[in-house]
Design an enzyme around this catalytic site. Structure first.
Site, short mmCIF file in Angstrom:
data_model
loop_
_atom_site.label_atom_id
_atom_site.label_comp_id
_atom_site.label_asym_id
_atom_site.label_seq_id
_atom_site.Cartn_x
_atom_site.Cartn_y
_atom_site.Cartn_z
N TYR A 1 0.85 -1.16 -0.08
CA TYR A 1 -0.01 0.19 0.01
C TYR A 1 0.95 1.18 -0.03
CZ TYR A 1 -3.54 -3.33 1.38
OH TYR A 1 -4.41 -4.37 1.68
N TYR A 2 0.54 2.25 -0.90
CA TYR A 2 1.26 3.47 -1.06
C TYR A 2 0.73 4.53 -0.29
CZ TYR A 2 4.50 0.76 -3.84
OH TYR A 2 5.33 -0.23 -4.36
N ILE A 3 1.44 5.26 0.65
CA ILE A 3 1.18 6.27 1.28
C ILE A 3 1.21 7.47 0.64
CG2 ILE A 3 1.31 7.74 3.55
CD1 ILE A 3 0.33 4.57 3.80
N VAL B 1 -2.86 5.48 -0.97
CA VAL B 1 -3.48 6.05 -2.26
C VAL B 1 -3.26 5.10 -3.34
CG1 VAL B 1 -2.58 8.44 -1.54
CG2 VAL B 1 -1.10 6.93 -2.99
#
Length: 159
Positions: free
Chosen positions: A31-33, A80
């Site tokens: 998961y990309y912050i 995001v």
């Protein structure tokens, strides 16, 4: 702090000269912050990591720290784009004393398969002769990093 030096190629399941069941593998969710700079959280089977990656494609700064499941769940709610889901197989290249990480993507990126090789130096990366079963190199092609993939809706967006 470390420097990650890696090259990446597209591969096809039909061309991979191994039986997946004979090599160790692990399931990853990423998961990309943030994608600029890259800040991601990863679940790797039952382990969790927070990773920062600097700019670059072949070579870049990388910091990775373990986190617990609670921190992972809290941070994944801030992600995001799309989750990156893949199974990673570690295939030794015994003649070159290297390991190929074969990533077989699922979910939104079903059908995408990478072969990635990490190196100790940029010189070693440049000198590396890819095996015949490697396809097109995509190390320097925009759209093929995992951070960029999380922003596209499907695999067709990068082809």
């Amino acid at each position: 702090m470390g420097i990650e030096i890696e090259r990446k190629w597209l591969v096809s399941l039909e061309d991979i000269p191994f039986d997946k069941s004979t090599y160790p593998h692990r399931h990853l969710e990423q998961y990309y912050i943030s994608t600029d700079p890259v800040l991601r959280i990863r679940r790797e089977d039952n382990d969790y990591y927070l990773t920062y990656k600097g700019k670059g494609r072949l070579s870049r700064t990388e910091y990775e720290i373990p986190v617990d499941a609670y921190a992972f769940k809290k941070l994944m709610n801030r992600a995001v784009g799309r989750v990156i889901v893949k199974d990673r197989y570690d295939i030794p290249l015994t003649d070159q004393m290297l390991t190929v990480q074969v990533d077989i993507f699922g979910s939104y990126h079903e059908g995408l398969i990478y072969a990635e090789v990490e190196f100790d130096s940029e010189g070693a990366a440049s000198a590396f002769a890819a095996p015949q079963w490697f396809g097109k190199e995509v190390t320097d092609i925009p759209g093929y990093s995992n951070a960029e993939l999380c922003l596209c809706g499907s695999l067709s967006a990068v082809r």
